[in-house]
Design a protein around this motif. Structure first.
Motif, PDB file in Angstrom:
ATOM      1  N   MET A   1       0.822  -1.192   0.000  1.00 26.00           N
ATOM      2  CA  MET A   1       0.000   0.000   0.000  1.00 26.00           C
ATOM      3  C   MET A   1       0.868   1.259   0.000  1.00 26.00           C
ATOM      4  O   MET A   1       0.508   2.243  -0.628  1.00 26.00           O
ATOM      5  CB  MET A   1      -0.906  -0.027   1.231  1.00 26.00           C
ATOM      6  N   LEU A   2       1.979   1.214   0.667  1.00 28.45           N
ATOM      7  CA  LEU A   2       2.855   2.377   0.717  1.00 28.45           C
ATOM      8  C   LEU A   2       3.438   2.677  -0.656  1.00 28.45           C
ATOM      9  O   LEU A   2       3.669   3.829  -0.993  1.00 28.45           O
ATOM     10  CB  LEU A   2       3.969   2.150   1.743  1.00 28.45           C
ATOM     11  N   ARG A   3       3.642   1.647  -1.468  1.00 27.02           N
ATOM     12  CA  ARG A   3       4.200   1.869  -2.805  1.00 27.02           C
ATOM     13  C   ARG A   3       3.273   2.690  -3.683  1.00 27.02           C
ATOM     14  O   ARG A   3       3.720   3.433  -4.551  1.00 27.02           O
ATOM     15  CB  ARG A   3       4.493   0.539  -3.487  1.00 27.02           C
ATOM     16  N   ALA A   8       3.338  10.283  -4.325  1.00 23.42           N
ATOM     17  CA  ALA A   8       2.643  11.457  -3.803  1.00 23.42           C
ATOM     18  C   ALA A   8       3.321  11.972  -2.538  1.00 23.42           C
ATOM     19  O   ALA A   8       3.460  13.189  -2.351  1.00 23.42           O
ATOM     20  CB  ALA A   8       1.179  11.122  -3.524  1.00 23.42           C
ATOM     21  N   ILE A   9       3.746  11.072  -1.683  1.00 27.49           N
ATOM     22  CA  ILE A   9       4.423  11.486  -0.451  1.00 27.49           C
ATOM     23  C   ILE A   9       5.750  12.156  -0.767  1.00 27.49           C
ATOM     24  O   ILE A   9       6.082  13.202  -0.195  1.00 27.49           O
ATOM     25  CB  ILE A   9       4.609  10.264   0.485  1.00 27.49           C
ATOM     26  N   VAL A  10       6.499  11.586  -1.706  1.00 27.71           N
ATOM     27  CA  VAL A  10       7.773  12.199  -2.103  1.00 27.71           C
ATOM     28  C   VAL A  10       7.530  13.577  -2.720  1.00 27.71           C
ATOM     29  O   VAL A  10       8.258  14.532  -2.437  1.00 27.71           O
ATOM     30  CB  VAL A  10       8.536  11.273  -3.080  1.00 27.71           C
ATOM     31  N   PHE A  11       6.508  13.687  -3.535  1.00 26.00           N
ATOM     32  CA  PHE A  11       6.166  14.973  -4.154  1.00 26.00           C
ATOM     33  C   PHE A  11       5.817  16.014  -3.096  1.00 26.00           C
ATOM     34  O   PHE A  11       6.265  17.166  -3.171  1.00 26.00           O
ATOM     35  CB  PHE A  11       5.003  14.767  -5.126  1.00 26.00           C
ATOM     36  N   LEU A  12       5.025  15.644  -2.101  1.00 22.35           N
ATOM     37  CA  LEU A  12       4.668  16.574  -1.029  1.00 22.35           C
ATOM     38  C   LEU A  12       5.884  16.982  -0.208  1.00 22.35           C
ATOM     39  O   LEU A  12       6.041  18.155   0.149  1.00 22.35           O
ATOM     40  CB  LEU A  12       3.611  15.950  -0.127  1.00 22.35           C
ATOM     41  N   ILE A  13       6.759  16.028   0.100  1.00 21.19           N
ATOM     42  CA  ILE A  13       7.966  16.341   0.876  1.00 21.19           C
ATOM     43  C   ILE A  13       8.881  17.268   0.091  1.00 21.19           C
ATOM     44  O   ILE A  13       9.399  18.253   0.638  1.00 21.19           O
ATOM     45  CB  ILE A  13       8.687  15.045   1.299  1.00 21.19           C
TER      46      ILE A  13
END
Length: 120
Positions: A1-3, A8-13
């Motif tokens: 699920m994290l994949r 999106a998480i990398v983009f936000l960070i």
């Protein structure tokens, strides 16, 4: 699920990091003194200086025309996908679209007869 959420998480960070970095660079390299100018300090909206606009109020017809414009603009947004894919949606979508347009035209005629489109 994290994949699935990882891009999106990398983009936000990265977005937060760049925003923070540019904010810090602005504090470090930006102007320290503030240029005081009377014309730059006065409020300025809608192309009119605030002295002229003081006590000026828009009439209700301005807001009615603006709301009608938004209403019919949204109508076009809803009709565009149906117009593009009408064969895929079938006869039911065509009949519902006709009902939708007729109801909007009844509302338009009602507003027109009430005088909301007349600029006073």
């Amino acid at each position: 699920m994290l994949r699935t959420y990882l891009p999106a998480i990398v983009f936000l960070i990265l977005g937060a990091a760049f925003g923070f970095l540019f904010g810090i660079l602005n504090l470090i390299s930006g102007r320290k003194e503030r240029l005081v100018n009377r014309s730059k300090e006065s409020p300025y909206e809608c192309g009119l200086p605030s002295e002229i606009q003081r006590g000026f109020r828009f009439g209700i017809s301005f807001y009615l025309v603006a709301m009608l414009f938004i209403l019919f603009d949204i109508e076009v947004i809803f009709l565009y996908p149906i117009a593009v894919q009408l064969r895929a949606f079938g006869t039911f979508a065509l009949s519902e679209t006709i009902v939708f347009v007729v109801l909007l035209m009844v509302a338009f005629v009602y507003v027109w007869r009430r005088g909301a489109l007349e600029w006073k």
